[in-house]
Design a protein around this motif. Structure first.
Motif, PDB file in Angstrom:
ATOM      1  N   UNK A   1      47.123  56.445  34.194  1.00 50.38           N
ATOM      2  CA  UNK A   1      45.929  56.497  35.030  1.00 50.38           C
ATOM      3  C   UNK A   1      46.029  55.486  36.163  1.00 50.38           C
ATOM      4  N   UNK A   2      45.719  55.921  37.362  1.00 51.90           N
ATOM      5  CA  UNK A   2      45.687  55.036  38.523  1.00 51.90           C
ATOM      6  C   UNK A   2      44.280  55.073  39.104  1.00 51.90           C
TER       7      UNK A   2
ATOM      8  N   UNK B   1      48.294  56.016  23.541  1.00 51.47           N
ATOM      9  CA  UNK B   1      47.770  54.975  24.411  1.00 51.47           C
ATOM     10  C   UNK B   1      47.769  55.371  25.869  1.00 51.47           C
ATOM     11  N   UNK B   2      47.185  54.473  26.679  1.00 53.46           N
ATOM     12  CA  UNK B   2      47.018  54.735  28.101  1.00 53.46           C
ATOM     13  C   UNK B   2      47.534  53.566  28.928  1.00 53.46           C
ATOM     14  N   UNK B   3      48.132  53.902  30.042  1.00 53.31           N
ATOM     15  CA  UNK B   3      48.487  52.929  31.073  1.00 53.31           C
ATOM     16  C   UNK B   3      47.386  53.039  32.113  1.00 53.31           C
ATOM     17  N   UNK B   4      46.690  51.922  32.369  1.00 54.64           N
ATOM     18  CA  UNK B   4      45.571  51.924  33.314  1.00 54.64           C
ATOM     19  C   UNK B   4      45.887  50.955  34.445  1.00 54.64           C
ATOM     20  N   UNK B   5      46.245  51.510  35.601  1.00 48.65           N
ATOM     21  CA  UNK B   5      46.694  50.711  36.737  1.00 48.65           C
ATOM     22  C   UNK B   5      45.603  50.562  37.779  1.00 48.65           C
TER      23      UNK B   5
ATOM     24  N   UNK C   1      50.897  43.829  37.260  1.00 48.98           N
ATOM     25  CA  UNK C   1      51.718  43.427  36.110  1.00 48.98           C
ATOM     26  C   UNK C   1      51.171  43.951  34.776  1.00 48.98           C
ATOM     27  N   UNK C   2      49.853  44.076  34.647  1.00 50.68           N
ATOM     28  CA  UNK C   2      49.281  44.596  33.398  1.00 50.68           C
ATOM     29  C   UNK C   2      49.720  46.041  33.175  1.00 50.68           C
ATOM     30  N   UNK C   3      49.738  46.820  34.233  1.00 47.99           N
ATOM     31  CA  UNK C   3      50.184  48.214  34.118  1.00 47.99           C
ATOM     32  C   UNK C   3      51.648  48.268  33.718  1.00 47.99           C
ATOM     33  N   UNK C   4      52.455  47.364  34.245  1.00 51.64           N
ATOM     34  CA  UNK C   4      53.870  47.312  33.865  1.00 51.64           C
ATOM     35  C   UNK C   4      54.051  47.036  32.387  1.00 51.64           C
ATOM     36  N   UNK C   5      53.246  46.125  31.848  1.00 52.17           N
ATOM     37  CA  UNK C   5      53.309  45.820  30.410  1.00 52.17           C
ATOM     38  C   UNK C   5      52.866  47.025  29.585  1.00 52.17           C
ATOM     39  N   UNK C   6      51.792  47.689  30.012  1.00 48.73           N
ATOM     40  CA  UNK C   6      51.301  48.872  29.288  1.00 48.73           C
ATOM     41  C   UNK C   6      52.329  50.000  29.334  1.00 48.73           C
TER      42      UNK C   6
END
Length: 179
Positions: free
Chosen positions: A120-121, A149-153, A165-170
């Motif tokens: 998700x962006x 799970x979800x990547x939330x950028x 950086x949080x999105x990169x970790x996710x």
């Protein structure tokens, strides 16, 4: 070999959603996970017409468009990752049409046991992703899929996702769950 299908629903071919999909595919390929990325903006996927064909007979969608080969790709995959920009707290129109067309799997069980993840962006950040994530979790439950799970950028302009950086970790965590 594990096979992951990444379906993106952004109207911008070089936008943040497709960048997330490319990054995820790259990580998965490094781990020898088979990946296929499908961009809905290059397909003609119409809305569900509520014809109810998927509730009879072979429990398949009767609408003949580019969703038909996408069903085959979903059937062959071990996991499905849906990627969409957030528009008004929800998925893009392209992704919503695809999601609505998942109805046959409710009856035929074809996605049961497979994994489901999100990319998700959102221009305003992860707080705007909650409704879409909740919808995806419910879809996973309804279709008896495993929630991955979800990547939330936080990303608005093309390339912004690379500065989150949080999105990169996710993304790394989702890749590990998929691998």
């Amino acid at each position: 070999m594990t096979k992951v299908l990444i379906v993106t629903g952004s109207p911008r071919a070089r936008g943040n959603t497709n960048t997330l999909a490319s990054l995820l595919a790259g990580r998965l390929e490094q781990d020898d996970v088979g990946t296929e990325v499908v961009d809905l903006s290059s397909l003609q996927v119409g809305p569900c017409t509520d014809c109810r064909g998927c509730k009879r007979g072979d429990l398949v969608c009767a609408v003949q468009d580019d969703m038909q080969p996408l069903y085959g790709a979903m059937d062959r995959a071990d996991a499905l990752v849906l990627g969409t920009p957030i528009y008004w707290y929800g998925p893009s129109a392209q992704m919503k049409a695809c999601i609505d067309r998942l109805r046959p799997y409710f009856g035929n069980g074809g996605l049961a046991g497979k994994g489901l993840g999100l990319l998700l962006a959102a221009g305003s950040g992860p707080g705007d992703c909650d409704l879409t994530e909740s919808m995806a979790r419910r879809i996973a439950d309804a279709l008896q899929m495993r929630w991955l799970g979800a990547v939330k950028a936080t990303a608005f302009d093309a390339g912004d996702v690379l500065d989150d950086p949080a999105a990169g970790e996710q993304l790394a965590e989702l890749a590990a769950r998929l691998g």
